[in-house]
Design a protein around this motif. Structure first.
Motif, short mmCIF file in Angstrom:
data_model
loop_
_atom_site.label_atom_id
_atom_site.label_comp_id
_atom_site.label_asym_id
_atom_site.label_seq_id
_atom_site.Cartn_x
_atom_site.Cartn_y
_atom_site.Cartn_z
N GLU A 94 12.52 69.84 -89.40
CA GLU A 94 12.50 68.57 -88.90
C GLU A 94 13.56 68.12 -88.04
OE1 GLU A 94 12.36 66.12 -92.46
OE2 GLU A 94 11.26 67.78 -93.52
N ILE A 95 14.83 68.81 -87.68
CA ILE A 95 15.58 68.44 -86.74
C ILE A 95 15.14 68.16 -85.37
CG2 ILE A 95 17.93 69.00 -85.88
CD1 ILE A 95 18.30 70.31 -88.53
N ALA A 96 15.50 67.13 -84.62
CA ALA A 96 15.03 67.21 -83.22
C ALA A 96 16.04 67.86 -82.32
CB ALA A 96 14.99 65.64 -82.97
N VAL A 97 15.72 68.39 -81.20
CA VAL A 97 16.46 69.06 -80.18
C VAL A 97 16.66 68.40 -79.31
CG1 VAL A 97 16.74 71.28 -79.26
CG2 VAL A 97 15.59 71.09 -81.44
N PRO A 98 17.91 67.70 -79.14
CA PRO A 98 18.22 66.75 -77.92
C PRO A 98 18.80 67.58 -76.63
CG PRO A 98 19.77 66.36 -79.38
CD PRO A 98 18.88 67.20 -80.21
N ASN A 99 19.42 68.66 -77.21
CA ASN A 99 20.04 69.50 -75.81
C ASN A 99 20.32 70.87 -76.34
OD1 ASN A 99 22.27 69.66 -77.73
ND2 ASN A 99 23.21 68.08 -76.78
N ALA A 100 20.65 71.76 -75.48
CA ALA A 100 20.63 73.25 -75.76
C ALA A 100 21.44 73.63 -76.76
CB ALA A 100 21.05 74.03 -74.45
N PHE A 101 22.73 72.94 -77.05
CA PHE A 101 23.45 73.27 -78.18
C PHE A 101 23.01 73.17 -79.75
CE2 PHE A 101 26.56 71.01 -81.38
CZ PHE A 101 27.31 72.41 -81.63
N ILE A 102 22.37 71.83 -79.85
CA ILE A 102 21.58 71.88 -80.90
C ILE A 102 20.27 72.62 -80.98
CG2 ILE A 102 20.30 69.94 -82.47
CD1 ILE A 102 23.03 69.40 -82.03
N GLY A 103 19.85 73.18 -80.13
CA GLY A 103 18.83 74.05 -80.14
C GLY A 103 19.32 75.45 -80.77
N MET A 104 20.69 75.68 -80.23
CA MET A 104 21.09 76.74 -80.69
C MET A 104 21.62 76.61 -82.35
SD MET A 104 24.75 78.59 -79.44
CE MET A 104 25.58 77.32 -79.24
N VAL A 105 22.06 75.54 -82.82
CA VAL A 105 22.35 75.40 -84.20
C VAL A 105 21.05 75.73 -84.92
CG1 VAL A 105 23.07 73.62 -85.59
CG2 VAL A 105 24.20 73.68 -83.58
N LYS A 106 20.09 74.96 -84.30
CA LYS A 106 18.64 75.00 -85.22
C LYS A 106 18.27 76.30 -85.35
CE LYS A 106 14.06 72.94 -85.55
NZ LYS A 106 13.41 71.89 -84.76
N GLN A 107 18.30 77.27 -84.43
CA GLN A 107 17.92 78.34 -84.09
C GLN A 107 18.71 79.37 -85.27
OE1 GLN A 107 19.33 81.45 -82.63
NE2 GLN A 107 17.66 82.63 -83.11
N ARG A 108 19.75 79.11 -85.25
CA ARG A 108 20.91 80.13 -85.90
C ARG A 108 20.45 79.64 -87.54
NH1 ARG A 108 26.58 81.24 -82.88
NH2 ARG A 108 25.41 82.02 -80.75
N ALA A 109 20.42 78.41 -87.78
CA ALA A 109 20.21 77.88 -89.23
C ALA A 109 18.67 78.32 -89.72
CB ALA A 109 20.22 76.27 -89.05
N SER A 110 17.67 78.36 -88.96
CA SER A 110 16.56 78.57 -89.40
C SER A 110 16.13 80.33 -89.46
CB SER A 110 15.46 78.25 -88.29
OG SER A 110 15.43 76.79 -88.02
N ARG A 111 16.87 81.19 -88.89
CA ARG A 111 16.60 82.64 -88.99
C ARG A 111 17.45 82.68 -90.35
NH1 ARG A 111 20.69 84.50 -83.98
NH2 ARG A 111 22.57 84.38 -85.38
N GLU A 112 16.59 84.09 -90.96
CA GLU A 112 17.15 84.58 -92.20
C GLU A 112 18.69 85.17 -91.83
OE1 GLU A 112 14.65 87.01 -94.09
OE2 GLU A 112 13.07 85.77 -94.33
N ALA A 113 19.43 84.83 -92.69
CA ALA A 113 20.88 85.55 -92.79
C ALA A 113 20.56 87.28 -92.64
CB ALA A 113 21.65 85.12 -94.02
N PRO A 114 21.14 87.85 -91.89
CA PRO A 114 21.04 89.25 -91.84
C PRO A 114 21.85 89.89 -92.84
CG PRO A 114 22.82 88.77 -90.37
CD PRO A 114 22.19 87.24 -90.68
#
Length: 492
Positions: free
Chosen positions: A363-383
């Motif tokens: 549900e999080i909007a991605v206004p720039n590359a930094f927020i995209g990185m946050v969303k990508q890392r938060a969405s993936r499963e913890a290794p």
């Protein structure tokens, strides 16, 4: 008169003072602007166990030894269904309940003794950036003045992040808190013990605080506050609790409330104006690590700033800063989402739990590359990794057994490019990547691993490799590295 500094920090909370102390240690000219006169009242008295290591690292460990502070507090937890669980202090780590007004004032005094220049009480009323320097107009009781700096660190807490500059990481809640009369609580919940419990309308935290008081804080949805008001909402939640009963909460005027949300700033680093602490991000109060997270991130920011000022190139420094911030936010989001999802399965479907059950990172909007990185890392499963364990045999006999055998590196060993902190600076280094390593690894015992392995000739024996390495490093260190690599099955 214009005063010049390398770094100006706004806000004398734990984040700002941590950065100040560390940057002063690195030899920088640092000034601080604080709007309030100290000491000043401040909530956030609960410090998680990891804070101890940070205070020791800053040379401020003695500040936690104040006789008025409380420590070794057990916690009784009733999260979701099932019987409450008692965690003794030794099981959950040695946290503290402190007087933040006193502690923050002591940290500020320490920084001043180290050479921090302070403007207090004062506030910035205007700023401009040109020729890679900031010019700040400061308004204070002593008069107006102008100061300049290469870097500005914004540690003004939530005041340093306008709502339009934030990306919300979870549904907002409202915190309601007061002090209760301990004699009206169940015996097991009196001041010697902390309490955490989920109820139909949210969850409740209670703990003894300095001054022989017991603080109760409830977290719920704004809908309940609008319907009933803070006082009645708090009483309702306490009446639903098993661990708190219905204690006396004093006068309605003693009950305070505020909006509590988890967010990250959309552009935390802009033209050397850098956010730290709650100006950069906030964590859901469920984690109880807000102060520790802010201080830890300030240490990483100090390294990024020192790197930028030393090298004159902000690219690596900024990339390191944003990567560490994204990791901190992502790790926390995964952790809290899991706890809320589990509790939402069993609690009544109030607005509080419905919102948290249905909220997802998509549900999080991605206004720039930094927020995209946050969303990508938060969405993936913890290794999930198997941590390397000590070898089953002593190192010396193992080395003797392998001495004349050829080195065999694991076919699962790969390399990646990672940030590495060398001294007080960030550098880009090659790292080992292997399924048995918890994370990409650059150093063991301060010795860089990839060059040791990359320079091994074809068919070299373990004995010849160790002899070569010992020309540059102590044998005791090489033994530790050999044991580490063997345990992780980098050597086969």
């Amino acid at each position: 008169m214009v005063q010049n500094f390398e770094i100006v920090i706004m806000g004398a909370g734990p984040a700002g003072l941590t950065a100040a102390i560390r940057l002063l240690e690195m030899g920088h000219a640092v000034a601080l602007i604080e709007q309030e006169q100290f000491p000043r009242p401040q909530i956030g008295e609960s410090l998680s166990p990891g804070v101890r290591h940070i205070f020791d690292y800053l040379g401020a460990g003695e500040l936690l030894q104040d006789a008025r502070y409380l420590h070794d507090i057990p916690a009784r937890i009733a999260w979701s269904e099932g019987e409450p669980v008692l965690l003794e202090a030794g099981q959950r780590g040695a946290g503290w309940m402190v007087d933040r007004a006193h502690l923050d004032a002591q940290m500020l005094a320490l920084a001043v003794r180290m050479g921090l220049h302070t403007f207090q009480p004062a506030r910035m009323v205007a700023s401009s950036f040109h020729d890679d320097r900031y010019e700040l107009k400061i308004q204070s009781a002593a008069g107006n003045l102008i100061i300049t700096s290469n870097v500005v660190l914004d540690g003004r807490g939530r005041n340093g992040a306008h709502s339009r500059e934030r990306v919300e990481l979870a549904p907002a809640s409202v915190g309601i808190w007061t002090h209760v009369a301990s004699h009206t609580m169940p015996p097991a919940a009196r001041p010697h013990e902390a309490r955490i419990e989920t109820v139909q309308e949210g969850w409740i935290w209670g703990a003894p605080v300095p001054g022989n008081r017991y603080r109760v804080m409830a977290f719920t949805d704004a809908d309940l506050i609008k319907e009933k008001g803070p006082a009645k909402s708090l009483q309702l939640m306490l009446s639903q609790a098993r661990l708190f009963g219905a204690p006396q909460t004093g006068r309605e005027s003693d009950i305070k409330s505020c909006v509590v949300n988890a967010y990250v700033h959309t552009t935390p680093w802009h033209q050397q104006f850098i956010k730290i602490g709650e100006a950069a991000f906030t964590l859901d109060p469920l984690s109880s690590t807000g102060v520790e997270a802010a201080m830890r991130f300030s240490l990483q920011t100090a390294i990024a700033v020192h790197t930028m000022l030393s090298d004159g190139d902000p690219a690596v420094a900024r990339a390191f800063y944003e990567s560490k911030l994204a990791d901190a936010v992502a790790t926390h989001c995964r952790w809290t989402s899991d706890y809320y999802e589990r509790s939402a399965q069993s609690e009544a479907q109030s607005s509080f739990w419905k919102k948290r059950k249905n909220f997802g990172m998509d549900e999080i909007a991605v206004p720039n590359a930094f927020i995209g990185m946050v969303k990508q890392r938060a969405s993936r499963e913890a290794p999930v990794h198997r941590a390397a364990e000590a070898p089953a045999v002593p190192i010396e006999p193992l080395i003797g057994f392998l001495w004349n055998k050829p080195v065999r590196l694991s076919s699962r060993l790969t390399y990646s490019t990672e940030f590495a902190v060398t001294g007080d600076r960030v550098e880009i280094r090659q790292a080992l990547v292997h399924p048995n390593l918890a994370r990409p690894t650059v150093y063991v015992n301060h010795i860089e691993l990839p060059p040791l392995l990359n320079t091994l000739p074809e068919g070299v024996t373990y004995g010849a490799a160790i002899e070569n390495w010992c020309r540059h490093f102590a044998y005791a260190d090489i033994k530790k590295i050999f044991g580490f690599l063997w345990a992780a099955e980098v050597f086969e």
